[in-house]
Structures are given as structure tokens and as C-alpha cells.
Write an enzyme that holds these catalytic residues in place. Structure first.
Site, PDB file in Angstrom:
ATOM      1  N   HIS A 173     -39.262  14.509 -42.505  1.00 22.35           N
ATOM      2  CA  HIS A 173     -40.633  15.043 -42.857  1.00 22.35           C
ATOM      3  C   HIS A 173     -40.865  16.468 -42.909  1.00 22.35           C
ATOM      4  O   HIS A 173     -40.748  17.045 -41.394  1.00 22.35           O
ATOM      5  CB  HIS A 173     -41.915  14.237 -43.230  1.00 22.35           C
ATOM      6  N   GLU A 205     -49.006  20.784 -46.562  1.00 26.57           N
ATOM      7  CA  GLU A 205     -48.688  19.409 -46.606  1.00 26.57           C
ATOM      8  C   GLU A 205     -48.650  19.861 -48.377  1.00 26.57           C
ATOM      9  O   GLU A 205     -49.692  19.717 -48.970  1.00 26.57           O
ATOM     10  CB  GLU A 205     -49.975  18.062 -46.370  1.00 26.57           C
ATOM     11  N   LYS A 261     -44.728  14.160 -55.323  1.00 28.17           N
ATOM     12  CA  LYS A 261     -44.739  12.902 -55.872  1.00 28.17           C
ATOM     13  C   LYS A 261     -43.589  12.243 -55.279  1.00 28.17           C
ATOM     14  O   LYS A 261     -43.681  10.405 -55.379  1.00 28.17           O
ATOM     15  CB  LYS A 261     -44.724  13.107 -57.447  1.00 28.17           C
ATOM     16  N   SER A 262     -43.046  12.287 -55.392  1.00 31.93           N
ATOM     17  CA  SER A 262     -41.345  11.670 -54.510  1.00 31.93           C
ATOM     18  C   SER A 262     -41.229  11.573 -53.462  1.00 31.93           C
ATOM     19  O   SER A 262     -42.271  12.407 -52.755  1.00 31.93           O
ATOM     20  CB  SER A 262     -40.189  12.393 -55.171  1.00 31.93           C
ATOM     21  N   CYS A 322     -39.675  16.902 -49.782  1.00 29.99           N
ATOM     22  CA  CYS A 322     -40.652  17.725 -48.736  1.00 29.99           C
ATOM     23  C   CYS A 322     -39.949  18.587 -48.434  1.00 29.99           C
ATOM     24  O   CYS A 322     -40.831  20.359 -48.550  1.00 29.99           O
ATOM     25  CB  CYS A 322     -41.177  17.331 -47.507  1.00 29.99           C
TER      26      CYS A 322
END
Length: 260
Positions: free
Chosen positions: A123, A143, A180-181, A185
Site C-alpha cells: 500500500h 490516503e 474503491k478497489s 493505491c
């Protein structure tokens, strides 16, 4: 779309795709064709083809795409820095590298980064940074997903910051919530960094507020629901439109495919 591009990325017109997705597939196909003629590296071409196939099939990016995003992020940052010399977009592939850069107090500076949030994880988040000669930096982290998903990593980041930067470094964290997935990121991070650069006066003001009184809100604004993400420069669906990045640049075309 030419036959060669159809063979590489599929035929989006044969599926029930939105006009927006069709446009993105077409533009990315053009970028791939241009890159092929220019003799771009095979690994980068494969990256482009994988992204285009996902778009054409109307499926979300997966872990393979995310790994390709991370691998090609330094090239992507270099491409944008050539286009926007004052952008200074960096890839920080570990929190330690990020802290090392934040420890530089030799001069005033402004830069952006896409940062790996925790060692051993994929991430990434966006950060807009101001360094100051002889003073601690201010950092605005954006974020793309949900803070609570990565709350342990954020707590560790803050703890490590106290140990490595001291207590004078000022941080602000904005939960944009647009991702949303599970595998978008990096590209959302790139887009948020670009949006921060485009909205430089707003971010300069936020950094000044953060430096002087510990919050990006204006002095005297104690609203508990102050959410700068509402500012169009941060959470707009298209921080940088296709028109601002010509599709002939494959790297920059790739950076727009997941978040617009």
C-alpha cells in the site's frame, strides 16, 4: 482503433463499456502504438498492455497490476518531473527512506512523494511536503482509501516519526476515500500528488497553518468536520484531465487509467 491495437488490448466497442472507459482504452491504445513505434522497452510495453486489457475487460486492477505500478513508479515520477520541473515527485519505497528525506533541514523546499506506508506491504499513499531551513518539516498525507484499513501502519508511521524526526515535525492526514478497489493505491497517490502541485497556493496556506498552529484549518476554525478533501483540487474525479497529458506519453497515460 487499428487492428494491431485491438489485438493487444481487445475491442472495447464490443462490450457494454461507458463512453469514459472507451475513451480511456482508445487513448491508451494510441499511447501503446506510439511507444511501440518509438521502440520503448518491452517491460514497459507489457505493463501498458496489461493495463489496457483490464480496462477493455472492465475489471478492477489486481495485484499483478499493482506490482507493475510499483515497479514502474520511478520512471513515471521522472516523466512527470520532466514535464513539470517544479513538481519534484519522488518514490519513497520505504518509510525509512521517507524519514531520511524529511530530516533534511538545510533549505526551504517543496516536494511530493508516493510513499510505501509500511515495510513488507504494497500500500502507498501520497504526501505533500514542505521543508524549512533550520526547522522541522510539515507533511500532508493523502490516503486514497480508508484510514481504518491501514490503522496499524499509520500508528507505526507516527511512532517512527517521533523517534526519527522528533516532536516538532507537523503532520496532517486526509482521508480522500476515492479508492474503491484493493490495487489502485499507487495511481491514486500519483494523482493526489499532481493535484497538490496544481493547487499550490491552497497547499502552501495549509502548510503555513500546520507549521504555525498545528492544523491545516485556518486559525480559529475549530470545526470537527473540517475536511479539505472537499476542495476541488484534491478530490475532483479528474485532477488532471486527459487533455493535459498527451496520450503519446505512455507513462503518463498509464497514470491516468485507474483514477479518472
Amino acid at each position: 482503433m487499428q487492428l494491431s491495437r485491438r489485438a493487444e488490448i481487445g475491442n472495447p466497442s464490443s462490450r457494454n463499456l461507458s463512453p469514459r472507459i472507451n475513451e480511456k482504452v482508445e487513448l491508451l491504445g494510441q499511447a501503446l502504438e506510439h511507444a511501440r513505434r518509438a521502440g520503448m522497452s518491452s517491460s514497459l510495453m507489457e505493463y501498458g498492455r496489461q493495463v489496457a486489457r483490464h480496462l477493455s475487460a472492465n475489471v478492477q486492477p489486481d495485484e499483478k497490476i499493482l506490482s507493475l505500478d510499483i515497479r514502474n513508479l520511478p520512471l513515471l515520477a521522472a516523466s512527470y518531473n520532466r514535464r513539470y520541473p517544479d513538481l519534484d515527485l519522488r518514490h519513497m519505497d520505504s518509510p525509512a527512506r521517507f524519514f531520511d528525506a524529511l530530516n533534511d533541514r538545510s533549505s526551504d523546499g517543496a516536494w511530493r512523494a508516493v510513499v510505501r506506508l509500511a515495510d513488507g506491504e504494497q500500500h502507498h499513499v501520497a504526501a505533500d511536503v514542505r521543508t524549512r531551513a533550520g526547522a522541522a518539516p510539515t507533511i500532508i498525507v493523502m490516503e486514497g482509501a480508508n484510514f481504518y484499513t491501514f490503522v496499524a501502519s499509520y500508528f507505526k508511521l507516527r511512532g517512527d516519526s517521533f523517534r526519527q524526526l522528533g516532536t516538532q515535525a507537523k503532520w496532517a492526514f486526509i482521508e480522500v476515500g476515492a479508492q474503491k478497489s484493493a490495487a489502485d493505491c499507487v495511481m491514486f497517490g500519483v494523482q493526489f500528488a499532481l493535484a497538490a502541485y496544481r493547487e499550490l497556493p491552497t497547499f502552501d496556506a495549509w502548510h503555513d497553518n500546520l507549521h504555525h498552529h498545528g492544523t491545516i484549518a485556518h486559525e480559529g476554525d475549530y470545526s470537527s468536520d473540517y475536511m479539505p478533501r472537499r476542495h476541488a483540487g484534491i478530490c475532483a474525479n479528474k485532477p488532471f484531465s486527459w487533455g493535459e497529458v498527451p496520450p503519446s506519453d505512455l507513462l503518463q497515460a498509464l497514470s491516468l487509467q485507474q483514477c479518472n
